[in-house]
Design an enzyme around this catalytic site. Structure first.
Site, PDB file in Angstrom:
ATOM      1  N   ASP A   1      -8.887  -5.575  -5.569  1.00 58.68           N
ATOM      2  CA  ASP A   1      -8.506  -4.427  -4.754  1.00 58.68           C
ATOM      3  C   ASP A   1      -9.183  -3.161  -5.276  1.00 58.68           C
ATOM      4  O   ASP A   1      -8.966  -2.757  -6.420  1.00 58.68           O
ATOM      5  CB  ASP A   1      -6.978  -4.266  -4.807  1.00 58.68           C
TER       6      ASP A   1
ATOM      7  N   HIS B   1      -7.407  -5.672  -1.086  1.00 67.34           N
ATOM      8  CA  HIS B   1      -6.179  -4.925  -0.820  1.00 67.34           C
ATOM      9  C   HIS B   1      -5.234  -5.647   0.144  1.00 67.34           C
ATOM     10  O   HIS B   1      -4.023  -5.604  -0.026  1.00 67.34           O
ATOM     11  CB  HIS B   1      -6.558  -3.555  -0.248  1.00 67.34           C
TER      12      HIS B   1
ATOM     13  N   SER C   1       0.856  -1.177   0.000  1.00 69.36           N
ATOM     14  CA  SER C   1       0.000   0.000   0.000  1.00 69.36           C
ATOM     15  C   SER C   1       0.901   1.239   0.000  1.00 69.36           C
ATOM     16  O   SER C   1       1.722   1.406  -0.906  1.00 69.36           O
ATOM     17  CB  SER C   1      -0.944  -0.040   1.192  1.00 69.36           C
TER      18      SER C   1
END
Length: 841
Positions: free
Chosen positions: A785, A817, A694
């Site tokens: 995601d 995600h 991320s």
């Protein structure tokens, strides 16, 4: 990027590590879970024909059927066995403690989860224990021989007295939801709730709210609203009157698109409030809540004579976009979404028809009342035991700044026994936002949850877990005196988390990066000078026993907290951003000594180092146990977890210094931490890898572009590589504006970014440095995601492949995600281990 918090902060996103090795091409068989798609490339040589060949090429005859050379296959086999040793350890998810009729005894119930790799799910088990206290400083837990698996259960919630147990079973394929009410020896009631009443019950930890009333005759909960009617068509065209579900001569259309709450909530309908009567089995929807509100975190207000039974819940408006735009922005781990506390009458006490006043408004008894009017944020409501106070958390700083998470505050509302819904409230600040903490002092509240019953017997003291710099600690908060005290050991760098309260005693769990979780039982003593001291006893548990191999591998590992001086002392930054930030250093048992590293003139003599970068960016890496980190450290690496400025746990000024400076300040902090450990003789400059997910992936890809000669290899999980691409595809476009532009991002926000804004996003992105990248990179991407759609990582990986950089990509077709499905998580970290072994050793 707003990503997984709590244990996820320890390593980028997901808290569990699992996924059996699925190598080869993608498969979409209906009888098995889809396998990940992968492709790999290597650096281009001078001849075009060798562009896609591996450095150590193997002839087709020598290659095994799965396309992996024998050496790599052996490495996969060896590491997968090691990883399974760590994956098999169960995790305590929740715990409850109940009073017993016998003096000095109570009993505890634990909810335990364990990865099931073959089934690609997490097993849910319950385990009960009898707690006996022979004296104040002695406690004995008596455990059963085996746990009980709750197959098919979404969650379990015991009643306040512990005499009943609710088991929730969310069925698939539009089947009814089932509520089971269990007594001490039998199933007392089974309630089947059809889709026409509501869909699945929320058990997500955010909207989730399951609350027994005080006499345990009713349960309030949050579930998906019933499906809306869809248009029906047949061979003549549109059917005005509709048709039966099983009518083979017609079909249902899609109807209008319904916006959801983004990441992990795809295809989930609006969370709505319901109450079930256990005696009759009747389920009623709570009326009078505005259609624009999504609800969650419901609790029953204390009962009182002569007044209606009330429910208190959190409401989020569907129009939560910036500039009050009618847009549901992603809510998972985004505390910056405006919300408020509401109260409404129990539907079994509501009139059968809504009365309308002469002004045309609904009668108070049928209308939800905003209790925190004027407050931009209020969540996790809890009533004090005597019913005099309603306490709640607020993320006002996050809402006002736009940062997805920030320092929280705690507040209380006085709640009288004869309270009327139209009565105004006085909100008292119990724990304010801490801007710039003094060294070693309370840095502010950073909580991901509050126990359903967090109270000591005085009725004023709450016990909570909160982040304190790079550790998690247990705090006592007196809501009357507003005093906050740290009660987990001050001298400990371990992380602590409260599980449940046993009267005035505490059941907790503590761990470190090199010590798996251990149950602790805390009791306090009061000295002559009124000073309260907390003492902690070890509790032996069959649940948290780990294998001899894991114990042996971790026994000589060490960890320490490092204070990293800030190199950028810009006058533009507030005082809190000038203070040192922290990094967690995990040292492998076979590491070369500091003295040897410092004295040696041969670069590379130190143990290889892996930089671990958390997501968010407003998250934190904690000194708690992580299976993935333990696995990587036992492969022979030292680890450095950097809590760069902008992380949670260090005060609001340090946190707010990062928005508007991403790709610069955070990158500089990571490089400063790396320089620090090299200068201290803890790492060699030529043997460094970097891993992040991320926003940690954003940093990973920035680092290999901005400092291409500092790293040997990299791995990124769902990384942010191109903000100008992400802003139009993510469920949180406001994140791009806030982190790239700072507080002004809230003013600039638009669903149609200008050319100037897109240019700024590109300049802030790792892709702007892609021409300098030369290290091998592994990408792990979740195809579902919505936070950082996989197009971000794929674009970057394809651009690297175009210029001949060694690239490997794994795409997990069904993952979001976090890439936290057991098989996916297992395979992703297995590939990280093999990738690092190939390029770092």
């Amino acid at each position: 990027m707003a990503s997984i918090h709590t244990a996820a902060a320890n390593l980028i996103s997901s808290p569990l590590l699992h996924r059996c090795l699925l190598l080869g091409s993608a498969s979409f068989s209906s009888s098995a879970a889809p396998k990940p798609f992968s492709f790999s490339t290597t650096r281009r040589n001078s001849s075009a024909s060798s562009a896609m060949q591996a450095p150590d090429s193997v002839s087709a005859k020598e290659m095994p059927p799965n396309g992996i050379d024998p050496t790599t296959a052996e490495e996969y086999a060896s590491q997968s066995k090691l990883l399974q040793e760590f994956v098999n350890l169960p995790i305590i998810d929740k715990a409850w403690i109940f009073k017993s009729d016998t003096a000095n005894t109570s009993w505890a119930m634990f909810l335990v989860r364990q990865a099931d790799l073959l089934a690609n799910k997490k097993r849910t088990m319950t385990l009960s224990s009898r707690i006996s206290k022979a004296s104040k400083d002695s406690v004995d837990f008596q455990w059963p021989t085996f746990p009980v698996e709750m197959s098919g259960a979404a969650t379990v919630v015991p009643s306040p007295s512990g005499s009943r147990l609710l088991v929730v079973r969310n069925k698939e394929n539009d089947s009814p939801t089932v509520l089971e009410i269990w007594g001490s020896a039998m199933l007392e009631k089974e309630i089947h709730i059809p889709q026409s009443v509501h869909g699945s019950i929320y058990t997500d930890g955010w909207f989730e709210g399951i609350s027994w009333n005080h006499d345990e005759s009713m349960i309030a909960y949050v579930a998906e609203e019933p499906p809306r009617a869809k248009p029906v068509f047949d061979y003549l065209g549109f059917k005005k009157e509709g048709s039966a579900e099983k009518d083979c001569n017609s079909w249902k259309g899609q109807g209008d698109w319904e916006e959801d709450w983004g990441e992990t909530y795809s295809k989930k309908r609006k969370p709505s409030l319901f109450v079930v009567s256990i005696n009759s089995g009747e389920v009623r929807a709570v009326k009078g809540i505005p259609c624009s509100l999504s609800v969650g975190q419901v609790v029953w207000a204390p009962p009182s004579k002569g007044s209606d039974s009330l429910l208190v819940f959190v409401g989020w408006s569907a129009e939560n976009g910036l500039q009050n735009s009618p847009r549901k922005l992603g809510i998972k781990y985004c505390y910056n979404r405006p919300c408020a506390l509401y109260a409404i009458v129990d539907p079994f006490r509501q009139p059968s028809t809504n009365k309308v006043s002469h002004e045309g408004e609904m009668d108070d008894h049928a209308t939800a009342v905003n209790l925190t009017h004027g407050f931009s944020s209020g969540f996790f409501p809890r009533f004090s035991p005597d019913g005099k106070y309603l306490v709640f958390l607020s993320a006002k700083s996050a809402v006002e700044s736009g940062a997805h998470a920030a320092t929280e505050s705690l507040h209380r509302i006085e709640w009288s026994a004869d309270r009327k819904l139209d009565q105004s409230v006085n909100i008292v600040h119990v724990v304010p936002v801490v801007m710039c903490p003094e060294d070693g002092c309370f840095p502010g509240l950073y909580q991901s949850n509050i126990l359903s019953n967090p109270w000591l017997s005085d009725g004023c003291t709450m016990i909570v877990s909160s982040v304190w710099c790079s550790t998690q600690v247990i705090l006592s908060v007196n809501i009357c005196s507003c005093k906050v005290s740290r009660i987990s050991p001050n001298e400990s760098n371990y992380s602590w988390d409260v599980l449940a309260l046993d009267g005035d005693d505490i059941l907790a769990v503590c761990s470190s990066p090199v010590d798996p979780p251990q149950i602790k039982y805390g009791y306090h003593t009061q000295q002559v000078d009124q000073l309260i001291t907390w003492n902690w006893l070890d509790v032996s548990s069959p649940t948290l026993k780990y294998s001899d191999k894991v114990r042996s591998l971790l026994s000589f590992h060490k960890f320490s907290l490092l204070k990293i001086p800030v190199s950028d002392l810009s006058e533009e930054l507030p005082k809190g951003a000038h203070k040192p930030f922290e990094a967690i250093f995990i040292q492998h048992s076979n590491s070369t000594s500091e003295e040897t590293c410092k004295k040696s003139k041969v670069d590379g003599v130190c143990t290889p180092l892996v930089l671990i970068l958390h997501g968010g960016p407003h998250s934190v890496s904690l000194t708690s146990y992580s299976k993935s980190l333990a696995f990587l450290s036992t492969l022979g690496y030292n680890l450095l977890l950097v809590n760069y400025r902008g992380s949670l746990g260090f005060g609001e000024e340090a946190l707010q210094s990062l928005p508007g400076r991403i790709g610069c300040q955070d990158v500089g902090d990571v490089l400063a931490a790396l320089d620090y450990v090299i200068d201290e003789g803890l790492a060699s400059a030529s043997k460094v890898a970097v891993l992040g997910g991320s926003h940690g992936g954003f940093l990973t890809t920035h680092l290999v572009g901005q400092a291409p000669d500092r790293f040997v290899v990299a791995a990124a999980r769902n990384p942010v590589c191109n903000l100008s691409l992400m802003v139009g595809t993510t469920d949180i476009p406001d994140w791009c504006y806030t982190e790239a532009c700072g507080k002004e991002g809230k003013i600039f926000f638009s669903e149609a970014p200008s050319a100037e804004q897109l240019s700024l996003f590109y300049r802030k992105s790792p892709i702007s440095h892609i021409l300098k990248v030369k290290v091998p990179i592994l990408f792990l991407l979740g195809a579902q995601d919505l936070r950082v759609p996989m197009s971000n990582g794929l674009q970057y990986a394809r651009a690297l492949r175009e210029k001949g950089v060694d690239v490997k990509v794994l795409v997990f077709p069904e993952d979001v995600h976090g890439i936290d499905r057991p098989q996916s998580d297992f395979e992703s970290f297995l590939n990280i281990g093999v990738w690092f072994k190939k390029h770092l050793n």
